[in-house]
Design a protein around this motif. Structure first.
Motif, mmCIF file in Angstrom:
data_model
loop_
_atom_site.group_PDB
_atom_site.id
_atom_site.type_symbol
_atom_site.label_atom_id
_atom_site.label_comp_id
_atom_site.label_asym_id
_atom_site.label_seq_id
_atom_site.Cartn_x
_atom_site.Cartn_y
_atom_site.Cartn_z
ATOM 1 N N GLN A 262 0.970 -1.277 -0.075
ATOM 2 C CA GLN A 262 -0.040 -0.129 -0.117
ATOM 3 C C GLN A 262 0.810 1.245 0.006
ATOM 4 O OE1 GLN A 262 -2.084 0.937 3.532
ATOM 5 N NE2 GLN A 262 -3.790 1.487 2.629
ATOM 6 N N THR A 263 1.872 1.239 0.709
ATOM 7 C CA THR A 263 2.963 2.309 0.878
ATOM 8 C C THR A 263 3.634 2.601 -0.238
ATOM 9 O OG1 THR A 263 2.872 1.855 3.281
ATOM 10 C CG2 THR A 263 4.989 3.386 2.169
ATOM 11 N N TYR A 264 3.857 1.283 -0.905
ATOM 12 C CA TYR A 264 4.818 1.394 -2.321
ATOM 13 C C TYR A 264 3.750 2.142 -3.348
ATOM 14 C CZ TYR A 264 5.958 -0.368 -6.722
ATOM 15 O OH TYR A 264 6.536 -0.505 -8.315
ATOM 16 N N ILE A 265 2.799 1.890 -3.496
ATOM 17 C CA ILE A 265 1.786 2.719 -4.541
ATOM 18 C C ILE A 265 1.563 4.035 -4.175
ATOM 19 C CG2 ILE A 265 -0.530 2.598 -5.759
ATOM 20 C CD1 ILE A 265 -0.561 -0.592 -5.077
ATOM 21 N N VAL A 266 1.713 4.371 -3.168
ATOM 22 C CA VAL A 266 1.299 5.714 -2.777
ATOM 23 C C VAL A 266 2.412 6.613 -3.239
ATOM 24 C CG1 VAL A 266 1.027 7.558 -0.917
ATOM 25 C CG2 VAL A 266 -0.308 5.508 -0.682
ATOM 26 N N GLU A 267 3.858 6.053 -2.772
ATOM 27 C CA GLU A 267 5.111 6.602 -3.122
ATOM 28 C C GLU A 267 5.217 6.535 -4.617
ATOM 29 O OE1 GLU A 267 7.978 4.647 -0.683
ATOM 30 O OE2 GLU A 267 7.504 5.388 1.148
ATOM 31 N N TYR A 268 4.862 5.442 -5.286
ATOM 32 C CA TYR A 268 4.975 5.465 -6.656
ATOM 33 C C TYR A 268 4.136 6.527 -7.404
ATOM 34 C CZ TYR A 268 4.134 4.149 -11.745
ATOM 35 O OH TYR A 268 4.008 3.984 -12.946
ATOM 36 N N ALA A 269 3.015 6.818 -6.806
ATOM 37 C CA ALA A 269 2.308 7.965 -7.502
ATOM 38 C C ALA A 269 2.669 9.309 -7.152
ATOM 39 C CB ALA A 269 0.800 7.953 -6.690
ATOM 40 N N LYS A 270 3.381 9.710 -5.946
ATOM 41 C CA LYS A 270 4.109 10.797 -5.815
ATOM 42 C C LYS A 270 5.513 10.763 -6.738
ATOM 43 C CE LYS A 270 2.718 11.195 -0.837
ATOM 44 N NZ LYS A 270 3.244 11.038 0.430
ATOM 45 N N LYS A 271 5.991 9.801 -6.978
ATOM 46 C CA LYS A 271 7.328 9.767 -7.723
ATOM 47 C C LYS A 271 7.112 10.107 -9.010
ATOM 48 C CE LYS A 271 11.667 7.238 -8.677
ATOM 49 N NZ LYS A 271 12.286 6.038 -8.305
ATOM 50 N N GLN A 272 5.870 9.684 -9.515
ATOM 51 C CA GLN A 272 5.643 10.057 -11.041
ATOM 52 C C GLN A 272 4.759 11.135 -11.257
ATOM 53 O OE1 GLN A 272 6.500 7.825 -13.592
ATOM 54 N NE2 GLN A 272 7.663 6.890 -11.864
ATOM 55 N N GLY A 273 4.401 11.845 -10.192
ATOM 56 C CA GLY A 273 3.535 13.132 -10.157
ATOM 57 C C GLY A 273 2.264 12.947 -10.880
ATOM 58 N N ILE A 274 1.446 11.840 -10.464
ATOM 59 C CA ILE A 274 0.293 11.470 -10.826
ATOM 60 C C ILE A 274 -0.626 11.107 -9.623
ATOM 61 C CG2 ILE A 274 0.919 10.209 -13.079
ATOM 62 C CD1 ILE A 274 0.490 7.564 -11.601
ATOM 63 N N SER A 275 -2.012 11.186 -9.931
ATOM 64 C CA SER A 275 -3.057 11.159 -8.663
ATOM 65 C C SER A 275 -2.852 9.652 -8.252
ATOM 66 C CB SER A 275 -4.448 11.385 -9.293
ATOM 67 O OG SER A 275 -4.814 10.580 -10.045
ATOM 68 N N LEU A 276 -3.265 9.383 -7.003
ATOM 69 C CA LEU A 276 -3.399 8.226 -6.538
ATOM 70 C C LEU A 276 -4.183 7.378 -6.961
ATOM 71 C CD1 LEU A 276 -2.295 6.292 -4.171
ATOM 72 C CD2 LEU A 276 -4.063 7.219 -2.719
ATOM 73 N N GLN A 277 -5.424 7.843 -7.666
ATOM 74 C CA GLN A 277 -6.408 7.151 -8.198
ATOM 75 C C GLN A 277 -6.075 6.629 -9.458
ATOM 76 O OE1 GLN A 277 -9.963 9.272 -8.642
ATOM 77 N NE2 GLN A 277 -11.236 7.479 -9.470
ATOM 78 N N LEU A 278 -5.353 7.314 -10.215
ATOM 79 C CA LEU A 278 -4.745 6.815 -11.304
ATOM 80 C C LEU A 278 -3.613 5.719 -11.213
ATOM 81 C CD1 LEU A 278 -4.453 7.204 -14.491
ATOM 82 C CD2 LEU A 278 -2.749 9.106 -13.929
ATOM 83 N N ALA A 279 -2.822 6.022 -10.072
ATOM 84 C CA ALA A 279 -1.727 4.878 -9.771
ATOM 85 C C ALA A 279 -2.449 3.650 -9.296
ATOM 86 C CB ALA A 279 -0.783 5.328 -8.620
ATOM 87 N N MET A 280 -3.693 3.833 -8.891
ATOM 88 C CA MET A 280 -4.207 2.645 -8.435
ATOM 89 C C MET A 280 -4.947 1.857 -9.397
ATOM 90 S SD MET A 280 -4.108 1.660 -5.062
ATOM 91 C CE MET A 280 -3.323 2.546 -3.645
ATOM 92 N N ALA A 281 -5.529 2.673 -10.479
ATOM 93 C CA ALA A 281 -6.105 2.191 -11.511
ATOM 94 C C ALA A 281 -5.116 1.329 -12.514
ATOM 95 C CB ALA A 281 -6.827 3.286 -12.247
ATOM 96 N N SER A 282 -3.790 1.833 -12.303
ATOM 97 C CA SER A 282 -2.747 1.141 -13.428
ATOM 98 C C SER A 282 -2.411 -0.113 -12.486
ATOM 99 C CB SER A 282 -1.617 2.229 -13.504
ATOM 100 O OG SER A 282 -0.798 2.445 -12.610
ATOM 101 N N MET A 283 -2.374 -0.246 -11.366
ATOM 102 C CA MET A 283 -1.951 -1.382 -10.533
ATOM 103 C C MET A 283 -2.826 -2.387 -10.286
ATOM 104 S SD MET A 283 1.552 0.169 -8.540
ATOM 105 C CE MET A 283 2.752 0.910 -9.151
ATOM 106 N N LEU A 284 -4.027 -2.070 -10.076
ATOM 107 C CA LEU A 284 -5.197 -3.229 -9.680
ATOM 108 C C LEU A 284 -5.876 -3.927 -10.450
ATOM 109 C CD1 LEU A 284 -6.811 -0.931 -6.916
ATOM 110 C CD2 LEU A 284 -4.761 -2.161 -6.400
ATOM 111 N N LYS A 285 -6.157 -4.949 -10.420
ATOM 112 C CA LYS A 285 -6.924 -5.630 -11.154
ATOM 113 C C LYS A 285 -8.488 -5.704 -10.466
ATOM 114 C CE LYS A 285 -3.477 -7.227 -13.887
ATOM 115 N NZ LYS A 285 -3.729 -6.825 -15.314
#
Length: 477
Positions: A262-285
């Motif tokens: 969960q922490t990894y995805i949040v940090e990934y979103a910040k690093k990429q400069g994208i919204s958390l929702q977009l990061a979740m949409a790209s990683m979740l099934k």
């Protein structure tokens, strides 16, 4: 099956010539004035390369039967069925059966009925290899390996009524919790003139005492460097999944693992400069998915795990997991693409095992090129594992062409032979020797026409692990 009628006719012909044979005792008893019970009328069924079954209708006034096998000792039986297994292929066996009276004071034994049976010369399909994906009362998932030449698979639970399917996965429901079940499946041939059905593969499993979790993970195919698996979930369920070595997975609690990712995805979103929702949409099934993971290590235990997460990053379900172990050999199949209307390529294993030459399914693969006005062919054969290391994008045709044009890597087919081979009516057929059993190989080819046009072909094939006919190594595509 055609073979059944073939050998039933053979047995009937043998019966016509030999059914009058009887022992001296039979003749003496018949001479006593008593009537002999009727001879058993025998039919042959379930004929294979290693066995057969004899059946007959119960004889009136007979209380039992006696049979001999290939001139052996007399053996009594009360059944109207004899089954013989572990026999030699393409060998003739003689079975004699006689009926014994229920009341010896009224009847005598019948003469022997002789049956000559030639075991089949067909190859038997190999058994499917079963994988237990999950075992819950309401969702037990069982898969098995593909058997080439099989048209259907017949399965049953606890010896109950058999069912057939063209798929290689079944989902069982309405089972009892905490109970042991027996599952069997066999491959059914698509060509009864060449193969017989496989023996049934067996699996014993115990259903869980727990209820089925929101996420059910079920491995379907396991090889040395890859696993294919299904995750079953409701259509509105979103989740994150991952695979870790079992030793790594065991170091953490389920809560620690879920929090870490969960922490990894949040940090990934910040690093990429994208919204958390977009990061979740790209990683979740979401919903039920068929997935696979390659690049694994042979003979190593792994754990597939998944847990529910929503698009806001909240954990919505407990962690579900299942463990598996990769096999010792065999690689996942590589890419297959390319060709044009003026050049085609086929990379394959011969359907015939050439025992006299020593070339076969496990140690050689074949190349077929067919062209029209081809002026140059450059090629190279690599293990698929190495191919994937050299080409991160296996469909990068420009990178493959540059690799083959480099004289340090690409090999040139003799230009003087092109017209007599590649550009001929039959095309070119070549043998690659010295390959390893149960390994995927990829053939890269660059062909050039007289107009200067180029085409890239990339084809992969996995060699067999056995010299037994039809014992193909099954690998996920």
């Amino acid at each position: 099956m055609k073979t059944f009628y073939k050998y039933a006719a053979f047995a009937a012909a043998s019966l016509a010539g030999l059914c009058a044979c009887s022992s001296d005792d039979d003749a003496a008893e018949t001479g006593s004035g008593l009537q002999a019970v009727a001879q058993p009328q025998i039919i042959v069924s379930d004929l294979t390369t290693s066995g057969f079954t004899l059946r007959w209708e119960a004889v009136d006034d007979a209380g039992s039967y006696v049979y001999t096998f290939d001139g052996g000792s007399e053996t009594p039986t009360t059944d109207c069925r004899l089954e013989f297994n572990s026999l030699e292929r393409q060998k003739e066996y003689v079975v004699a059966v006689k009926a014994c009276p229920r009341d010896p004071a009224e009847y005598t034994e019948s003469p022997f009925t002789y049956i000559h049976v030639l075991t089949d010369d067909l190859e038997q399909l190999p058994q499917p290899k079963i994988t237990l994906g999950s075992a819950y009362a309401s969702k037990t998932v069982i898969s098995w390996t593909e058997v080439p030449e099989a048209e259907l698979y017949e399965f049953s639970v606890d010896g109950g009524e058999a069912a057939t399917t063209r798929n290689r996965t079944v989902i069982l429901s309405k089972l009892d919790k905490g109970r042991t079940y027996s599952f069997s499946v066999r491959a059914m041939t698509s060509d009864a003139t060449r193969f017989t059905n496989s023996e049934a593969a067996q699996l014993s499993f115990v259903t869980s005492d727990a209820d089925v979790p929101p996420l059910v993970i079920a491995p379907t195919t396991i090889i040395s460097d890859a696993v294919a698996f299904d995750i079953y979930a409701s259509s509105d369920e979103t989740y994150y999944y991952e695979i870790l070595p079992a030793t790594t997975f065991a170091k953490y609690s389920p809560e620690e693992l879920m929090t870490a990712f969960q922490t990894y995805i949040v940090e990934y979103a910040k690093k990429q400069g994208i919204s958390l929702q977009l990061a979740m949409a790209s990683m979740l099934k979401s919903g039920t998915q068929s997935l696979q993971m390659t690049g694994l290590t042979p003979e190593l235990s792994y754990v597939i795990f998944a847990f529910g997460m929503d698009l806001r990053g909240n954990i919505t379900s407990n962690l579900s997991s299942t463990q598996f172990k990769t096999t010792a050999d065999g690689y996942s199949a590589g890419p297959n693409y390319g060709g044009s209307d003026w050049f085609t390529q086929r990379f394959y294993i011969s359907n015939a095992y050439l025992a006299m030459t020593g070339y076969g399914w496990t140690n050689s693969v074949w190349t077929h090129w067919k062209g029209d006005d081809v002026t140059d062919v450059r090629y190279r054969t690599l293990t698929t594992k190495l191919f994937n290391q050299v080409f991160p994008d296996p469909y990068d045709r420009q990178a493959v062409a540059a690799f083959l044009k480099d004289p340090n890597y690409g090999l040139q087919f003799n230009p003087a032979l092109l017209s007599a081979t590649v550009n001929s009516a039959d095309g070119y057929n070549g043998l690659t020797e010295g390959v390893s059993a149960g390994t995927s190989y990829t053939l890269l080819t660059l062909a050039t026409s007289s107009s200067g046009a180029e085409t890239v072909c990339v084809n992969s094939v996995t060699t067999k692990t056995s010299t037994e006919a039809a014992a193909w190594f099954a690998a996920a595509a």
